[in-house]
Scaffold this motif. Sequence first.
Motif, PDB file in Angstrom:
ATOM      1  N   GLY A  23       0.812  -1.219   0.000  1.00  0.00           N
ATOM      2  CA  GLY A  23       0.000   0.000   0.000  1.00  0.00           C
ATOM      3  C   GLY A  23       0.843   1.266   0.000  1.00  0.00           C
ATOM      4  N   LEU A  24       2.074   1.139   0.483  1.00  0.00           N
ATOM      5  CA  LEU A  24       3.021   2.259   0.464  1.00  0.00           C
ATOM      6  C   LEU A  24       3.954   2.184  -0.738  1.00  0.00           C
ATOM      7  CD1 LEU A  24       3.969   2.255   4.247  1.00  0.00           C
ATOM      8  CD2 LEU A  24       2.536   3.934   3.063  1.00  0.00           C
ATOM      9  N   THR A  67       6.273   7.179  10.991  1.00  0.00           N
ATOM     10  CA  THR A  67       5.500   8.300  10.463  1.00  0.00           C
ATOM     11  C   THR A  67       5.191   8.013   9.007  1.00  0.00           C
ATOM     12  OG1 THR A  67       6.597   9.814  11.994  1.00  0.00           O
ATOM     13  CG2 THR A  67       5.433  10.799  10.128  1.00  0.00           C
ATOM     14  N   GLN A  68       3.891   7.995   8.714  1.00  0.00           N
ATOM     15  CA  GLN A  68       3.437   7.727   7.358  1.00  0.00           C
ATOM     16  C   GLN A  68       2.932   9.024   6.730  1.00  0.00           C
ATOM     17  OE1 GLN A  68       1.262   3.907   6.766  1.00  0.00           O
ATOM     18  NE2 GLN A  68       1.183   3.899   9.013  1.00  0.00           N
ATOM     19  N   TYR A  69       3.198   9.167   5.440  1.00  0.00           N
ATOM     20  CA  TYR A  69       2.771  10.338   4.687  1.00  0.00           C
ATOM     21  C   TYR A  69       1.957   9.865   3.494  1.00  0.00           C
ATOM     22  CZ  TYR A  69       6.552  12.476   7.365  1.00  0.00           C
ATOM     23  OH  TYR A  69       7.380  12.900   8.379  1.00  0.00           O
ATOM     24  N   HIS A  70       0.750  10.399   3.373  1.00  0.00           N
ATOM     25  CA  HIS A  70      -0.135  10.066   2.261  1.00  0.00           C
ATOM     26  C   HIS A  70      -0.530  11.349   1.546  1.00  0.00           C
ATOM     27  CE1 HIS A  70      -0.862   5.817   3.302  1.00  0.00           C
ATOM     28  NE2 HIS A  70      -0.632   6.232   4.526  1.00  0.00           N
ATOM     29  N   PRO A  71      -0.693  11.294   0.219  1.00  0.00           N
ATOM     30  CA  PRO A  71      -1.115  12.498  -0.493  1.00  0.00           C
ATOM     31  C   PRO A  71      -2.523  12.910  -0.057  1.00  0.00           C
ATOM     32  CG  PRO A  71      -1.099  10.600  -1.966  1.00  0.00           C
ATOM     33  CD  PRO A  71      -0.534  10.148  -0.660  1.00  0.00           C
ATOM     34  N   GLY A  75      -6.993  10.898   0.861  1.00  0.00           N
ATOM     35  CA  GLY A  75      -7.979  11.082   1.917  1.00  0.00           C
ATOM     36  C   GLY A  75      -7.545  10.552   3.272  1.00  0.00           C
ATOM     37  N   VAL A  76      -8.222  11.058   4.298  1.00  0.00           N
ATOM     38  CA  VAL A  76      -7.906  10.710   5.681  1.00  0.00           C
ATOM     39  C   VAL A  76      -8.186   9.240   5.963  1.00  0.00           C
ATOM     40  CG1 VAL A  76      -8.543  11.149   8.092  1.00  0.00           C
ATOM     41  CG2 VAL A  76      -8.223  13.058   6.520  1.00  0.00           C
ATOM     42  N   ASN A  77      -9.231   8.688   5.377  1.00  0.00           N
ATOM     43  CA  ASN A  77      -9.564   7.287   5.654  1.00  0.00           C
ATOM     44  C   ASN A  77      -8.476   6.329   5.185  1.00  0.00           C
ATOM     45  OD1 ASN A  77     -11.932   7.849   6.975  1.00  0.00           O
ATOM     46  ND2 ASN A  77     -13.183   7.700   5.131  1.00  0.00           N
ATOM     47  N   VAL A  78      -7.819   6.641   4.081  1.00  0.00           N
ATOM     48  CA  VAL A  78      -6.716   5.810   3.610  1.00  0.00           C
ATOM     49  C   VAL A  78      -5.548   5.895   4.591  1.00  0.00           C
ATOM     50  CG1 VAL A  78      -4.973   5.525   1.795  1.00  0.00           C
ATOM     51  CG2 VAL A  78      -7.370   5.876   1.183  1.00  0.00           C
ATOM     52  N   ALA A  79      -5.241   7.102   5.068  1.00  0.00           N
ATOM     53  CA  ALA A  79      -4.157   7.285   6.038  1.00  0.00           C
ATOM     54  C   ALA A  79      -4.462   6.532   7.334  1.00  0.00           C
ATOM     55  CB  ALA A  79      -3.946   8.772   6.317  1.00  0.00           C
ATOM     56  N   SER A  82      -4.085   2.767   6.777  1.00  0.00           N
ATOM     57  CA  SER A  82      -2.678   2.359   6.747  1.00  0.00           C
ATOM     58  C   SER A  82      -2.102   2.301   8.158  1.00  0.00           C
ATOM     59  CB  SER A  82      -1.871   3.321   5.881  1.00  0.00           C
ATOM     60  OG  SER A  82      -0.556   2.866   5.719  1.00  0.00           O
ATOM     61  N   ALA A  83      -2.452   3.261   9.005  1.00  0.00           N
ATOM     62  CA  ALA A  83      -1.994   3.245  10.406  1.00  0.00           C
ATOM     63  C   ALA A  83      -2.550   2.024  11.136  1.00  0.00           C
ATOM     64  CB  ALA A  83      -2.409   4.533  11.119  1.00  0.00           C
TER      65      ALA A  83
END
Length: 135
Positions: A23-24, A67-71, A75-79, A82-83
């Motif tokens: 996913g990353l 620390t994960q970074y998503h574009p 969206g917040v739900n994807v972040a 992933s957490a």
Amino acid sequence: MQALLQSIAAGITSSASTSWFQGLGGRVFVNEAPANVALPLCVYAVVNADIAQTFGTDRESYQVEFTQYHPHASGVNVALGSAEKLHTLLDGIALTATGYDRVVIRAESRGVPAMQDDAIETTSRFRLTAVKGTT
């Protein structure tokens, strides 16, 4: 500590981690990411260390932040998802590290999204406890 960082790397790149790791896009780095790398990505680092000897046993305890970074577009739900996958992947598992009898990692906190200028950031904290054995 290098052996412990390698054990974390082995744990997060194992076949059990396929969903989170893929996913990353496989972009998981120790301490810092290269410049201009595409999102999403994850950077993990040891942020606190405590080493003690009890009854002839060396016990090491490290706080590790992921620390994960998503574009923003993802969206917040994807972040959050992933957490959650990271939490499920690492919480309570035993790792193998050269020179250590026992290594366990446990979650201390799950990532809460923070909107940054160029990404949605989530930071999750884990406690890695390692025992070297009798001296």
